[in-house]
Design an enzyme around this catalytic site. Structure first.
Site, mmCIF file in Angstrom:
data_model
loop_
_atom_site.group_PDB
_atom_site.id
_atom_site.type_symbol
_atom_site.label_atom_id
_atom_site.label_comp_id
_atom_site.label_asym_id
_atom_site.label_seq_id
_atom_site.Cartn_x
_atom_site.Cartn_y
_atom_site.Cartn_z
ATOM 1 N N CYS A 88 0.787 -1.013 0.057
ATOM 2 C CA CYS A 88 0.084 -0.041 -0.137
ATOM 3 C C CYS A 88 0.844 1.369 -0.195
ATOM 4 O O CYS A 88 1.453 1.704 -1.195
ATOM 5 C CB CYS A 88 -1.191 -0.015 1.143
ATOM 6 S SG CYS A 88 -2.324 1.081 0.942
ATOM 7 N N HIS A 194 -3.557 -5.890 0.832
ATOM 8 C CA HIS A 194 -2.736 -6.290 2.202
ATOM 9 C C HIS A 194 -2.767 -7.346 2.299
ATOM 10 O O HIS A 194 -3.468 -8.133 3.306
ATOM 11 C CB HIS A 194 -3.395 -5.332 3.314
ATOM 12 C CG HIS A 194 -3.309 -3.817 3.331
ATOM 13 N ND1 HIS A 194 -2.245 -3.128 4.041
ATOM 14 C CD2 HIS A 194 -4.045 -2.651 2.974
ATOM 15 C CE1 HIS A 194 -2.275 -2.008 3.770
ATOM 16 N NE2 HIS A 194 -3.240 -1.641 2.946
ATOM 17 N N GLU A 196 -0.636 -8.773 4.204
ATOM 18 C CA GLU A 196 -0.279 -9.049 5.924
ATOM 19 C C GLU A 196 -1.404 -9.156 6.499
ATOM 20 O O GLU A 196 -1.414 -9.427 7.641
ATOM 21 C CB GLU A 196 0.896 -8.001 6.086
ATOM 22 C CG GLU A 196 0.231 -6.685 6.474
ATOM 23 C CD GLU A 196 -0.308 -5.657 5.654
ATOM 24 O OE1 GLU A 196 -0.409 -6.299 4.358
ATOM 25 O OE2 GLU A 196 -0.496 -4.606 5.588
#
Length: 243
Positions: A88, A194, A196
């Site tokens: 991002c 994202h 993660e």
């Protein structure tokens, strides 16, 4: 922890550093936070640039962060065979630093997007990041951004061979639906969603963890210099190829 060393670069305004640290550790890395004002240590084999609003997004998202010593030392890490991922805001920083081509601008139509999206892996890649993600895979991850529309002056054809992940519904107007981009080595990955935050099925999806597990396989074969002060700064082992 004894896994490969991974630095999460923390900028003023980062807010995704803890998520990235936890995911890297789940994948097996010896991950630690590293301040953006210092160059990366020589024993690092992977650097992660987290999401957030580095330097408040002043001037242009990622531009001020791209001048930080830790970012300016990424070239050296890549030259040594190391891996880099920007998530991002981290993707925006990699583009501003010139490590990835093109530009990221305001969503089209304008507005902040925060929801789950589906991505499709467009081709089989030799990149370490995609060891566990074959062509045709569909991945579910969250997005949270207002400036995620990817642009390249040459259009999609100019980057298609380096864009492994495409949005199913293109929520931000990116050219060709580009959601992620690799550099020519395949070791530098920028991604606007994202992964993660999609590393545990209990959180909605475990698909993102597959990228970090692939990187762990490659990073485990890299060996940092025996001495960070005196040994040649070259990582030895599998380094992955272009996409």
């Amino acid at each position: 922890m004894s896994g490969p060393r991974a630095a999460v670069i923390v900028f003023p305004g980062s807010n995704g550093d803890r998520d990235l640290l936890e995911t890297l550790r789940t994948a097996g890395f010896d991950a630690f936070p590293h301040p953006s004002g210092r160059a990366l240590p020589e024993d690092v084999v992977l650097a992660g640039l987290p999401g957030g609003f580095s330097f408040g997004d002043y001037w242009r998202a990622g531009m001020l962060a791209s001048q930080e010593p830790a970012v300016r030392s990424l070239d050296h890490l890549v030259d040594r065979g190391g891996l880099v991922i920007g998530l991002c805001n981290g993707f925006q920083i990699l583009v501003e630093a010139g490590l990835l081509p093109g530009a990221l601008s305001y969503n089209d139509p304008a507005g902040f997007r925060h929801r789950w999206v589906t991505l499709e892996c467009a081709f089989d890649s030799s990149s370490p990041w995609f060891e566990a993600v074959p062509a045709g895979s569909r991945l579910r991850m969250p997005i949270a951004h207002g400036e995620g529309s990817y642009f390249h002056p040459g259009g999609f054809d100019a980057v298609a061979a380096h864009a492994p992940l495409l949005y199913e519904d293109n929520p931000n107007g990116s050219v060709g639906g580009v959601a992620a981009l690799l550099d020519a080595t395949g070791r530098v990955l920028g991604i606007m969603p994202h992964p993660e935050r999609a590393s545990d099925p209990d959180l909605g999806s475990g698909d993102g963890l597959r990228l970090f597990q692939g990187a762990f396989g490659a990073a485990s074969s890299l060996q940092p210099p025996a001495s960070s002060k005196n040994a040649p700064s070259v990582l030895v082992g599998k380094t992955g190829g272009g996409s």
